[in-house]
Design an enzyme around this catalytic site. Structure first.
Site, PDB file in Angstrom:
ATOM      1  N   ALA A 202       0.697  -1.084  -0.313  1.00 31.59           N
ATOM      2  CA  ALA A 202       0.172   0.238   0.113  1.00 31.59           C
ATOM      3  C   ALA A 202       0.885   1.409  -0.175  1.00 31.59           C
ATOM      4  O   ALA A 202       1.918   1.391   0.369  1.00 31.59           O
ATOM      5  CB  ALA A 202      -1.171  -0.113   0.898  1.00 31.59           C
TER       6      ALA A 202
ATOM      7  N   GLY B 228       0.744  -4.669   1.145  1.00 33.46           N
ATOM      8  CA  GLY B 228      -0.415  -4.927  -0.284  1.00 33.46           C
ATOM      9  C   GLY B 228      -0.582  -5.648  -1.327  1.00 33.46           C
ATOM     10  O   GLY B 228      -1.480  -6.283  -1.853  1.00 33.46           O
TER      11      GLY B 228
ATOM     12  N   GLU C 142      -0.947  -9.282  -0.501  1.00 35.95           N
ATOM     13  CA  GLU C 142      -2.526  -9.521  -0.001  1.00 35.95           C
ATOM     14  C   GLU C 142      -3.082  -9.813  -1.533  1.00 35.95           C
ATOM     15  O   GLU C 142      -3.791  -9.995  -1.648  1.00 35.95           O
ATOM     16  CB  GLU C 142      -2.784  -8.467   0.518  1.00 35.95           C
ATOM     17  CG  GLU C 142      -2.246  -8.341   1.823  1.00 35.95           C
ATOM     18  CD  GLU C 142      -2.705  -6.841   2.551  1.00 35.95           C
ATOM     19  OE1 GLU C 142      -1.492  -6.490   2.753  1.00 35.95           O
ATOM     20  OE2 GLU C 142      -2.835  -7.285   4.238  1.00 35.95           O
TER      21      GLU C 142
ATOM     22  N   GLU D 216       4.137  -5.069   7.004  1.00 37.75           N
ATOM     23  CA  GLU D 216       3.984  -4.263   8.029  1.00 37.75           C
ATOM     24  C   GLU D 216       4.397  -3.608   9.039  1.00 37.75           C
ATOM     25  O   GLU D 216       4.366  -1.950   9.271  1.00 37.75           O
ATOM     26  CB  GLU D 216       2.443  -3.870   7.682  1.00 37.75           C
ATOM     27  CG  GLU D 216       2.326  -4.130   6.113  1.00 37.75           C
ATOM     28  CD  GLU D 216       1.697  -5.144   5.547  1.00 37.75           C
ATOM     29  OE1 GLU D 216       1.900  -6.406   5.970  1.00 37.75           O
ATOM     30  OE2 GLU D 216       0.828  -5.519   4.593  1.00 37.75           O
TER      31      GLU D 216
HETATM   32  N1  COA Z   1       4.287   3.544  -1.023  1.00 39.95           N
HETATM   33  C1  COA Z   1       5.186   4.340  -1.462  1.00 39.95           C
HETATM   34  N2  COA Z   1       6.339   4.284  -2.050  1.00 39.95           N
HETATM   35  C2  COA Z   1       6.388   2.597  -2.266  1.00 39.95           C
HETATM   36  C3  COA Z   1       6.119   1.641  -1.806  1.00 39.95           C
HETATM   37  C4  COA Z   1       5.339   2.318  -0.712  1.00 39.95           C
HETATM   38  N3  COA Z   1       4.728   0.629  -0.252  1.00 39.95           N
HETATM   39  N4  COA Z   1       7.182   1.166  -2.110  1.00 39.95           N
HETATM   40  C5  COA Z   1       8.170   1.847  -2.566  1.00 39.95           C
HETATM   41  N5  COA Z   1       8.249   2.952  -2.771  1.00 39.95           N
HETATM   42  C6  COA Z   1       8.740   4.025  -3.652  1.00 39.95           C
HETATM   43  C7  COA Z   1       9.999   4.816  -2.822  1.00 39.95           C
HETATM   44  O1  COA Z   1       8.921   5.959  -2.092  1.00 39.95           O
HETATM   45  C8  COA Z   1      10.704   5.429  -3.723  1.00 39.95           C
HETATM   46  O2  COA Z   1      10.319   6.616  -4.837  1.00 39.95           O
HETATM   47  P1  COA Z   1      10.858   7.967  -4.576  1.00 39.95           P
HETATM   48  O3  COA Z   1      11.946   7.158  -5.743  1.00 39.95           O
HETATM   49  O4  COA Z   1       9.919   8.840  -4.629  1.00 39.95           O
HETATM   50  O5  COA Z   1      11.601   7.408  -3.583  1.00 39.95           O
HETATM   51  C9  COA Z   1      10.193   4.274  -5.613  1.00 39.95           C
HETATM   52  O6  COA Z   1       9.076   4.002  -5.145  1.00 39.95           O
HETATM   53  C10 COA Z   1      11.877   2.986  -5.315  1.00 39.95           C
HETATM   54  O7  COA Z   1      11.486   2.654  -3.864  1.00 39.95           O
HETATM   55  P2  COA Z   1      13.020   2.373  -3.626  1.00 39.95           P
HETATM   56  O8  COA Z   1      12.864   2.043  -2.279  1.00 39.95           O
HETATM   57  O9  COA Z   1      13.402   3.278  -3.862  1.00 39.95           O
HETATM   58  O10 COA Z   1      13.341   1.164  -4.237  1.00 39.95           O
HETATM   59  P3  COA Z   1      14.250  -0.386  -3.935  1.00 39.95           P
HETATM   60  O11 COA Z   1      14.501  -1.204  -4.620  1.00 39.95           O
HETATM   61  O12 COA Z   1      15.889   0.524  -2.940  1.00 39.95           O
HETATM   62  O13 COA Z   1      13.545  -1.205  -2.809  1.00 39.95           O
HETATM   63  C11 COA Z   1      11.785  -1.545  -1.870  1.00 39.95           C
HETATM   64  C12 COA Z   1      12.722  -1.424  -2.980  1.00 39.95           C
HETATM   65  C13 COA Z   1      11.155  -3.291  -1.945  1.00 39.95           C
HETATM   66  C14 COA Z   1      12.758  -2.716  -0.752  1.00 39.95           C
HETATM   67  C15 COA Z   1      11.425  -0.507  -0.771  1.00 39.95           C
HETATM   68  O14 COA Z   1      11.022   0.134  -1.870  1.00 39.95           O
HETATM   69  C16 COA Z   1      10.197  -1.389   0.419  1.00 39.95           C
HETATM   70  O15 COA Z   1      10.936  -1.906   1.416  1.00 39.95           O
HETATM   71  N6  COA Z   1       9.690  -0.392   0.045  1.00 39.95           N
HETATM   72  C17 COA Z   1       8.066  -0.203   1.204  1.00 39.95           C
HETATM   73  C18 COA Z   1       7.611  -2.522   1.576  1.00 39.95           C
HETATM   74  C19 COA Z   1       6.635  -1.552   2.519  1.00 39.95           C
HETATM   75  O16 COA Z   1       7.458  -1.460   3.418  1.00 39.95           O
HETATM   76  N7  COA Z   1       5.340  -2.256   1.689  1.00 39.95           N
HETATM   77  C20 COA Z   1       4.446  -2.513   2.864  1.00 39.95           C
HETATM   78  C21 COA Z   1       3.332  -1.441   2.807  1.00 39.95           C
HETATM   79  S1  COA Z   1       1.945  -1.023   3.673  1.00 39.95           S
END
Ligand code: COA
Length: 258
Positions: free
Chosen positions: A64, A109, A112, A132
């Site tokens: 999400a 999400g 999910e 989460e």
């Molecule tokens: N919500 C909003 N934005 C997200 C996102 C999320 N769940 N997951 C990734 N993004 C965005 C990042 O903020 C980034 O945006 P920006 O370029 O404007 O800063 C872009 O997507 C790329 O993500 P980034 O983190 O730079 O990629 P990465 O390859 O270094 O890392 C992940 C990948 C998946 C490990 C990391 O993005 C992450 O941990 N995301 C969140 C996962 C999460 O907690 N999901 C559950 C949410 S309730």
């Protein structure tokens, strides 16, 4: 707006829905969730027989949208969770199977969303999890309940309490995905399976999906009654007559969906 963040492609009876926000790793905001709901409706109208869900770029769906949720009040958070649940219910209520083609990150999400599909295939690059708790929240789009029904209570607890990411091989081992393919083979394999499903009598496939979904939460005796009723209902169709006649006459069945 939701048309841009969701791409929908019909190829005869097979439909491919792609979450298309690659710069944000396809994070689910309101537009994406509403677009997914509309895509399911469009597939029902198209008489789709199998739908595939995937993500654009390197992610399936990385969760999400954290930026959008950051300042939510408790009421707004619960309303957003309800929206996610409505999409999951619509996917489960659709009269055709939905296959997740997990091409990359399927987190929160995203995991999910895959769980609301009938089953999932993954690429060797997939990473799955319910992270989460790292944000001091819990899964809100069905993650606790559908995950426990997919992989069992103890494994679901471990994944949700630790927030750890698992790779495709581990997801396969615990039954979170059905099969793992090389990245360039994932869509071809998902389409091959979708075509196989689409070649069967659609009434029977819809009946099986309904009994799987409704029966899973009933006591066994009640669930078996639902199966008996659904089995009987298959005999209202001309496809049943055709399928059995074709077997007896040693020829290939031609199903019409009636
Ligand atoms: N919500 C909003 N934005 C997200 C996102 C999320 N769940 N997951 C990734 N993004 C965005 C990042 O903020 C980034 O945006 P920006 O370029 O404007 O800063 C872009 O997507 C790329 O993500 P980034 O983190 O730079 O990629 P990465 O390859 O270094 O890392 C992940 C990948 C998946 C490990 C990391 O993005 C992450 O941990 N995301 C969140 C996962 C999460 O907690 N999901 C559950 C949410 S309730």
């Amino acid at each position: 707006m939701s048309e841009d963040v969701i791409l929908l492609e019909h190829d005869g009876p097979i439909s491919v829905v792609t979450v298309n926000r690659p710069d944000k790793l396809n994070a689910l905001n309101r537009d994406v969730l509403e677009g997914l709901g509309k895509a399911v409706e469009a597939c029902v109208a198209n008489q789709t027989r199998c739908m595939i869900v995937t993500g654009a770029g390197k992610a399936f769906v990385a969760g999400a949208d954290i930026a959008a949720m950051r300042e939510f009040t408790p009421e707004q958070a619960a309303e957003f969770a309800s929206l996610g649940h409505r999409v999951g219910h619509a996917m489960e209520a659709a009269p055709f199977p939905i296959v997740a083609a997990i091409n990359g990150f399927a987190l929160g999400g995203g995991c999910e969303l895959a769980l609301a599909c009938d089953f999932a295939f993954a690429s060797t690059k997939a990473k799955l999890g319910q992270p989460e708790v790292n944000l001091a929240v819990i899964p809100g789009f069905g993650g606790t309940q559908r995950l426990l029904r997919r992989v069992g209570l103890a494994m679901a607890r471990e994944l949700v309490y630790t927030g750890k990411m698992i790779d495709a091989a581990e997801a396969l081992r615990i039954g979170l995905v059905n099969a793992v393919f090389e990245p360039d083979q994932l869509m071809a394999e998902a389409k091959k399976t979708a075509a196989l499903i689409a070649s069967k009598g659609p009434f029977a496939i819809a009946a099986a999906k309904k009994v799987f979904n409704e029966g899973a939460d009933l006591p066994l005796a009640k669930a078996n009654e639902a199966e008996i009723a659904a089995f009987g209902s298959c005999f209202t169709t001309s496809d049943q007559k055709e399928g059995m006649a074709a077997f007896v006459e040693k020829r290939e069945a031609k199903f019409t969906g009636r």
